[in-house]
Design an enzyme around this catalytic site. Structure first.
Site, PDB file in Angstrom:
ATOM      1  N   GLY A  33       0.857  -1.197   0.000  1.00 51.38           N
ATOM      2  CA  GLY A  33       0.000   0.000   0.000  1.00 51.38           C
ATOM      3  C   GLY A  33       0.883   1.233   0.000  1.00 51.38           C
ATOM      4  N   LEU A  34       0.248   2.368  -0.208  1.00 51.08           N
ATOM      5  CA  LEU A  34       0.976   3.634  -0.265  1.00 51.08           C
ATOM      6  C   LEU A  34       1.630   3.961   1.076  1.00 51.08           C
ATOM      7  CD1 LEU A  34      -1.698   5.806  -2.124  1.00 51.08           C
ATOM      8  CD2 LEU A  34       0.461   4.960  -3.089  1.00 51.08           C
ATOM      9  N   SER A  35       2.590   4.850   1.052  1.00 51.06           N
ATOM     10  CA  SER A  35       3.174   5.353   2.285  1.00 51.06           C
ATOM     11  C   SER A  35       2.054   6.026   3.086  1.00 51.06           C
ATOM     12  CB  SER A  35       4.264   6.378   1.945  1.00 51.06           C
ATOM     13  OG  SER A  35       4.789   6.915   3.121  1.00 51.06           O
ATOM     14  N   ALA A  36       1.974   5.741   4.363  1.00 52.03           N
ATOM     15  CA  ALA A  36       0.955   6.280   5.275  1.00 52.03           C
ATOM     16  C   ALA A  36      -0.423   5.630   5.119  1.00 52.03           C
ATOM     17  CB  ALA A  36       0.824   7.799   5.163  1.00 52.03           C
ATOM     18  N   SER A  37      -0.489   4.538   4.351  1.00 52.05           N
ATOM     19  CA  SER A  37      -1.788   3.857   4.236  1.00 52.05           C
ATOM     20  C   SER A  37      -2.119   3.116   5.538  1.00 52.05           C
ATOM     21  CB  SER A  37      -1.787   2.888   3.045  1.00 52.05           C
ATOM     22  OG  SER A  37      -0.760   1.931   3.184  1.00 52.05           O
ATOM     23  N   GLY A  38      -1.093   2.779   6.322  1.00 52.30           N
ATOM     24  CA  GLY A  38      -1.341   2.114   7.604  1.00 52.30           C
ATOM     25  C   GLY A  38      -0.607   0.793   7.787  1.00 52.30           C
ATOM     26  N   SER A  40       2.566  -0.174   8.571  1.00 53.44           N
ATOM     27  CA  SER A  40       3.412  -0.393   9.761  1.00 53.44           C
ATOM     28  C   SER A  40       2.583  -0.427  11.033  1.00 53.44           C
ATOM     29  CB  SER A  40       4.461   0.719   9.882  1.00 53.44           C
ATOM     30  OG  SER A  40       5.235   0.773   8.728  1.00 53.44           O
ATOM     31  N   SER A 104       5.890  -5.457   5.814  1.00 52.01           N
ATOM     32  CA  SER A 104       5.188  -4.276   5.297  1.00 52.01           C
ATOM     33  C   SER A 104       6.124  -3.460   4.412  1.00 52.01           C
ATOM     34  CB  SER A 104       4.603  -3.425   6.427  1.00 52.01           C
ATOM     35  OG  SER A 104       5.479  -3.343   7.520  1.00 52.01           O
TER      36      SER A 104
HETATM   37  P1  ADP Z   1       2.748   3.041   6.306  1.00 49.71           P
HETATM   38  O1  ADP Z   1       3.489   2.001   7.088  1.00 49.71           O
HETATM   39  O2  ADP Z   1       1.768   2.435   5.349  1.00 49.71           O
HETATM   40  O3  ADP Z   1       3.639   4.054   5.674  1.00 49.71           O
HETATM   41  P2  ADP Z   1       2.002   4.091   8.889  1.00 49.71           P
HETATM   42  O4  ADP Z   1       1.445   2.924   9.610  1.00 49.71           O
HETATM   43  O5  ADP Z   1       3.427   4.494   9.170  1.00 49.71           O
HETATM   44  O6  ADP Z   1       1.812   3.845   7.307  1.00 49.71           O
HETATM   45  O7  ADP Z   1       1.114   5.378   9.110  1.00 49.71           O
HETATM   46  C1  ADP Z   1      -0.280   5.336   8.952  1.00 49.71           C
HETATM   47  C2  ADP Z   1      -0.931   6.481   9.732  1.00 49.71           C
HETATM   48  O8  ADP Z   1      -2.341   6.444   9.493  1.00 49.71           O
HETATM   49  C3  ADP Z   1      -0.715   6.364  11.217  1.00 49.71           C
HETATM   50  O9  ADP Z   1      -0.490   7.644  11.731  1.00 49.71           O
HETATM   51  C4  ADP Z   1      -2.057   5.798  11.716  1.00 49.71           C
HETATM   52  O10 ADP Z   1      -2.341   6.167  13.035  1.00 49.71           O
HETATM   53  C5  ADP Z   1      -3.041   6.406  10.721  1.00 49.71           C
HETATM   54  N1  ADP Z   1      -4.300   5.649  10.526  1.00 49.71           N
HETATM   55  C6  ADP Z   1      -5.533   6.201  10.435  1.00 49.71           C
HETATM   56  N2  ADP Z   1      -6.485   5.264  10.255  1.00 49.71           N
HETATM   57  C7  ADP Z   1      -5.831   4.077  10.226  1.00 49.71           C
HETATM   58  C8  ADP Z   1      -6.295   2.720  10.078  1.00 49.71           C
HETATM   59  N3  ADP Z   1      -7.583   2.428   9.915  1.00 49.71           N
HETATM   60  N4  ADP Z   1      -5.362   1.741  10.081  1.00 49.71           N
HETATM   61  C9  ADP Z   1      -4.053   2.043  10.224  1.00 49.71           C
HETATM   62  N5  ADP Z   1      -3.562   3.295  10.385  1.00 49.71           N
HETATM   63  C10 ADP Z   1      -4.440   4.320  10.385  1.00 49.71           C
END
Ligand code: ADP
Length: 202
Positions: A33-38, A40, A104
């Site tokens: 998924g995209l960066s910040a999608s959730g 991690s 991830s």
């Molecule tokens: P990634 O690893 O995909 O780059 P992160 O987990 O680092 O993303 O960051 C995702 C951000 O989105 C976190 O700040 C998290 O609290 C927020 N968030 C909001 N809603 C959700 C959700 N349903 N599931 C996971 N993260 C979420």
């Protein structure tokens, strides 16, 4: 299997024996998924729950791996492929060792995910952690989107580099629609099912 002067050496133990000792099947859970999608956030919480349930789990995270094993790699397409190739090999080894591996990685191209699936073999779950660029850019926990939009980061997935949506993922976790808790609950349930050792009744 042979390559030049190298011959693959089969040991005296197979993965099923290790699975029996651990009471679970090795499994690769691949979060894309995209960066910040959730990815991690969900991976860390799911790992916590599974460990609390007595499962043997290990988490591999895109950013963390770039501090060590893949510290020599950047974000060009060639390096991204090499990043995923190495990680996919590690996942396959950990799976063979009997662990539930939660990986991830943005892994933006379907060919990268396909490579991970092929290396893992049978027990693989492709999980699409789904959120649009707009929502991810709004969350922007690390301020990366802001910098990417300004052109300060090049080859940023979803902004200046492509992300191919998974066509047939095993699981979709829509983090725009469902809370973190719901996503973790669903993923934990699926992992428990897929890693269960089916015992045959006598
Ligand atoms: P990634 O690893 O995909 O780059 P992160 O987990 O680092 O993303 O960051 C995702 C951000 O989105 C976190 O700040 C998290 O609290 C927020 N968030 C909001 N809603 C959700 C959700 N349903 N599931 C996971 N993260 C979420």
């Amino acid at each position: 299997m042979e390559k030049g002067n190298i011959t693959f050496h089969h040991g005296k133990v197979n993965c099923c024996e290790r699975y029996k000792i651990l009471g679970q099947k090795g499994l690769v859970v691949w979060l894309t998924g995209l960066s910040a999608s959730g990815k991690s956030t969900i991976a860390a919480e799911t790992e916590r729950r599974l460990i609390d349930l007595g499962r043997a789990v290990y988490r591999l995270d895109g950013d963390n791996i770039r501090f060590g094993l893949n510290s020599d790699l950047g974000f060009s397409e060639k390096d991204r492929f090499e990043n995923i190739r190495r990680v996919a090999e590690v996942c396959a080894l950990f799976k063979d060792a009997g662990l539930i591996v939660i990986a991830s990685f943005i892994s933006p191209l379907s060919s990268m995910r396909q490579m991970a699936r092929e290396k893992a073999g049978d027990n693989f779950l492709e999980v699409y952690v789904k959120a649009s660029v707009e929502v991810c850019a709004e969350r922007d926990p690390k301020g990366l989107y802001e910098r990417a939009f300004k052109g300060e980061i090049k080859d940023f997935t979803g902004v200046s580099a492509p992300y191919e949506e998974p066509e047939k993922p095993d699981i979709i976790l829509d983090t725009e629609k469902y809370s973190q808790d719901k996503c973790v609950e669903r993923l934990t349930r699926e992992i428990l099912g897929k890693s269960a050792l089916k015992t045959v009744k006598a």
